[in-house]
Design a protein around this motif. Structure first.
Motif, PDB file in Angstrom:
ATOM      1  N   SER A 193       2.332  37.775  -4.869  1.00 18.45           N
ATOM      2  CA  SER A 193       3.629  37.136  -5.066  1.00 18.45           C
ATOM      3  C   SER A 193       4.615  38.061  -5.772  1.00 18.45           C
ATOM      4  O   SER A 193       5.770  38.196  -5.349  1.00 18.45           O
ATOM      5  CB  SER A 193       3.441  35.846  -5.875  1.00 18.45           C
ATOM      6  OG  SER A 193       4.679  35.281  -6.208  1.00 18.45           O
ATOM      7  N   LYS A 194       4.171  38.705  -6.833  1.00 19.16           N
ATOM      8  CA  LYS A 194       5.053  39.609  -7.583  1.00 19.16           C
ATOM      9  C   LYS A 194       5.422  40.841  -6.769  1.00 19.16           C
ATOM     10  O   LYS A 194       6.571  41.274  -6.783  1.00 19.16           O
ATOM     11  CB  LYS A 194       4.383  40.037  -8.888  1.00 19.16           C
ATOM     12  CG  LYS A 194       4.343  38.943  -9.925  1.00 19.16           C
ATOM     13  CD  LYS A 194       3.664  39.422 -11.193  1.00 19.16           C
ATOM     14  CE  LYS A 194       3.598  38.315 -12.221  1.00 19.16           C
ATOM     15  NZ  LYS A 194       2.896  38.736 -13.445  1.00 19.16           N
ATOM     16  N   THR A 195       4.466  41.403  -6.051  1.00 16.79           N
ATOM     17  CA  THR A 195       4.720  42.611  -5.271  1.00 16.79           C
ATOM     18  C   THR A 195       5.710  42.352  -4.141  1.00 16.79           C
ATOM     19  O   THR A 195       6.624  43.151  -3.913  1.00 16.79           O
ATOM     20  CB  THR A 195       3.407  43.170  -4.688  1.00 16.79           C
ATOM     21  OG1 THR A 195       2.508  43.434  -5.767  1.00 16.79           O
ATOM     22  CG2 THR A 195       3.645  44.449  -3.909  1.00 16.79           C
ATOM     23  N   LEU A 196       5.540  41.239  -3.447  1.00 20.11           N
ATOM     24  CA  LEU A 196       6.401  40.934  -2.298  1.00 20.11           C
ATOM     25  C   LEU A 196       7.644  40.138  -2.681  1.00 20.11           C
ATOM     26  O   LEU A 196       8.495  39.886  -1.819  1.00 20.11           O
ATOM     27  CB  LEU A 196       5.607  40.177  -1.236  1.00 20.11           C
ATOM     28  CG  LEU A 196       4.428  40.926  -0.621  1.00 20.11           C
ATOM     29  CD1 LEU A 196       3.734  40.040   0.400  1.00 20.11           C
ATOM     30  CD2 LEU A 196       4.887  42.224   0.008  1.00 20.11           C
ATOM     31  N   ILE A 242       3.012  32.383  -0.402  1.00 19.49           N
ATOM     32  CA  ILE A 242       1.864  33.283  -0.289  1.00 19.49           C
ATOM     33  C   ILE A 242       0.605  32.477   0.017  1.00 19.49           C
ATOM     34  O   ILE A 242      -0.205  32.876   0.859  1.00 19.49           O
ATOM     35  CB  ILE A 242       1.684  34.113  -1.578  1.00 19.49           C
ATOM     36  CG1 ILE A 242       2.935  34.950  -1.875  1.00 19.49           C
ATOM     37  CG2 ILE A 242       0.433  34.977  -1.498  1.00 19.49           C
ATOM     38  CD1 ILE A 242       3.326  35.930  -0.800  1.00 19.49           C
ATOM     39  N   GLN A 243       0.445  31.328  -0.635  1.00 22.89           N
ATOM     40  CA  GLN A 243      -0.732  30.496  -0.396  1.00 22.89           C
ATOM     41  C   GLN A 243      -0.785  29.992   1.046  1.00 22.89           C
ATOM     42  O   GLN A 243      -1.853  29.947   1.652  1.00 22.89           O
ATOM     43  CB  GLN A 243      -0.756  29.319  -1.377  1.00 22.89           C
ATOM     44  CG  GLN A 243      -1.061  29.751  -2.789  1.00 22.89           C
ATOM     45  CD  GLN A 243      -0.899  28.634  -3.796  1.00 22.89           C
ATOM     46  OE1 GLN A 243      -0.014  27.783  -3.665  1.00 22.89           O
ATOM     47  NE2 GLN A 243      -1.736  28.650  -4.821  1.00 22.89           N
ATOM     48  N   ILE A 244       0.362  29.644   1.606  1.00 32.77           N
ATOM     49  CA  ILE A 244       0.412  29.199   2.999  1.00 32.77           C
ATOM     50  C   ILE A 244      -0.002  30.334   3.924  1.00 32.77           C
ATOM     51  O   ILE A 244      -0.805  30.149   4.850  1.00 32.77           O
ATOM     52  CB  ILE A 244       1.819  28.677   3.355  1.00 32.77           C
ATOM     53  CG1 ILE A 244       2.083  27.356   2.624  1.00 32.77           C
ATOM     54  CG2 ILE A 244       1.979  28.504   4.861  1.00 32.77           C
ATOM     55  CD1 ILE A 244       3.520  26.894   2.683  1.00 32.77           C
ATOM     56  N   CYS A 245       0.527  31.526   3.668  1.00 34.49           N
ATOM     57  CA  CYS A 245       0.182  32.692   4.488  1.00 34.49           C
ATOM     58  C   CYS A 245      -1.305  33.018   4.387  1.00 34.49           C
ATOM     59  O   CYS A 245      -1.953  33.306   5.396  1.00 34.49           O
ATOM     60  CB  CYS A 245       1.011  33.908   4.061  1.00 34.49           C
ATOM     61  SG  CYS A 245       2.766  33.738   4.439  1.00 34.49           S
ATOM     62  N   LEU A 246      -1.853  32.966   3.176  1.00 31.39           N
ATOM     63  CA  LEU A 246      -3.269  33.255   2.980  1.00 31.39           C
ATOM     64  C   LEU A 246      -4.148  32.228   3.696  1.00 31.39           C
ATOM     65  O   LEU A 246      -5.184  32.579   4.269  1.00 31.39           O
ATOM     66  CB  LEU A 246      -3.609  33.313   1.494  1.00 31.39           C
ATOM     67  CG  LEU A 246      -3.091  34.548   0.768  1.00 31.39           C
ATOM     68  CD1 LEU A 246      -3.226  34.374  -0.739  1.00 31.39           C
ATOM     69  CD2 LEU A 246      -3.818  35.800   1.231  1.00 31.39           C
ATOM     70  N   LYS A 247      -3.729  30.979   3.684  1.00 30.70           N
ATOM     71  CA  LYS A 247      -4.481  29.931   4.376  1.00 30.70           C
ATOM     72  C   LYS A 247      -4.532  30.225   5.875  1.00 30.70           C
ATOM     73  O   LYS A 247      -5.590  30.107   6.511  1.00 30.70           O
ATOM     74  CB  LYS A 247      -3.829  28.571   4.119  1.00 30.70           C
ATOM     75  CG  LYS A 247      -4.576  27.404   4.696  1.00 30.70           C
ATOM     76  CD  LYS A 247      -3.912  26.103   4.329  1.00 30.70           C
ATOM     77  CE  LYS A 247      -4.659  24.923   4.915  1.00 30.70           C
ATOM     78  NZ  LYS A 247      -4.022  23.647   4.579  1.00 30.70           N
ATOM     79  N   GLN A 248      -3.393  30.644   6.445  1.00 31.33           N
ATOM     80  CA  GLN A 248      -3.345  30.981   7.869  1.00 31.33           C
ATOM     81  C   GLN A 248      -4.193  32.218   8.167  1.00 31.33           C
ATOM     82  O   GLN A 248      -4.936  32.243   9.151  1.00 31.33           O
ATOM     83  CB  GLN A 248      -1.900  31.247   8.297  1.00 31.33           C
ATOM     84  CG  GLN A 248      -1.025  30.031   8.277  1.00 31.33           C
ATOM     85  CD  GLN A 248       0.444  30.374   8.481  1.00 31.33           C
ATOM     86  OE1 GLN A 248       0.848  31.529   8.370  1.00 31.33           O
ATOM     87  NE2 GLN A 248       1.244  29.359   8.763  1.00 31.33           N
ATOM     88  N   LEU A 249      -4.080  33.229   7.323  1.00 33.23           N
ATOM     89  CA  LEU A 249      -4.844  34.459   7.532  1.00 33.23           C
ATOM     90  C   LEU A 249      -6.344  34.193   7.424  1.00 33.23           C
ATOM     91  O   LEU A 249      -7.136  34.770   8.171  1.00 33.23           O
ATOM     92  CB  LEU A 249      -4.415  35.530   6.528  1.00 33.23           C
ATOM     93  CG  LEU A 249      -3.019  36.112   6.744  1.00 33.23           C
ATOM     94  CD1 LEU A 249      -2.594  36.941   5.538  1.00 33.23           C
ATOM     95  CD2 LEU A 249      -2.965  36.925   8.017  1.00 33.23           C
ATOM     96  N   LYS A 250      -6.725  33.318   6.509  1.00 31.77           N
ATOM     97  CA  LYS A 250      -8.132  32.961   6.342  1.00 31.77           C
ATOM     98  C   LYS A 250      -8.642  32.204   7.578  1.00 31.77           C
ATOM     99  O   LYS A 250      -9.728  32.474   8.075  1.00 31.77           O
ATOM    100  CB  LYS A 250      -8.289  32.101   5.090  1.00 31.77           C
ATOM    101  CG  LYS A 250      -9.477  32.443   4.264  1.00 31.77           C
ATOM    102  CD  LYS A 250      -9.492  31.666   2.979  1.00 31.77           C
ATOM    103  CE  LYS A 250     -10.894  31.665   2.459  1.00 31.77           C
ATOM    104  NZ  LYS A 250     -11.060  30.959   1.224  1.00 31.77           N
TER     105      LYS A 250
END
Length: 74
Positions: free
Chosen positions: A36-39, A46-54
């Motif tokens: 979150s801090k980096t982007l 970020i959590q939504i994106c990670l859920k999709q990537l997972k």
């Protein structure tokens, strides 16, 4: 009454693509807060994106203490 203006999307990488690239660059994994801090994106996004990537089998997570750490699947 306020006028609603619909903006057009710009070309470029999606947040999910940026998240995946960032995780691939970090062999020790990353926490959600670090991504979150980096982007400079909200944690919820970020959590939504990670859920999709997972769900797509591109990342996996491991619990370390109180946090989940995300790693790219090779």
């Amino acid at each position: 009454m306020a006028e609603i203006i619909v903006i057009q999307p710009r070309g470029g990488k999606t947040t999910a693509q940026m998240v995946l690239e960032l995780i691939k660059l970090s062999p020790n994994g990353l926490k959600v807060i670090d991504i979150s801090k980096t982007l400079n994106r909200p944690i919820s996004m970020i959590q939504i994106c990670l859920k999709q990537l997972k769900a797509n089998g591109k990342v996996h997570s491991r619990k370390e203490g109180m946090n989940l750490v995300y790693f790219a699947i090779k």
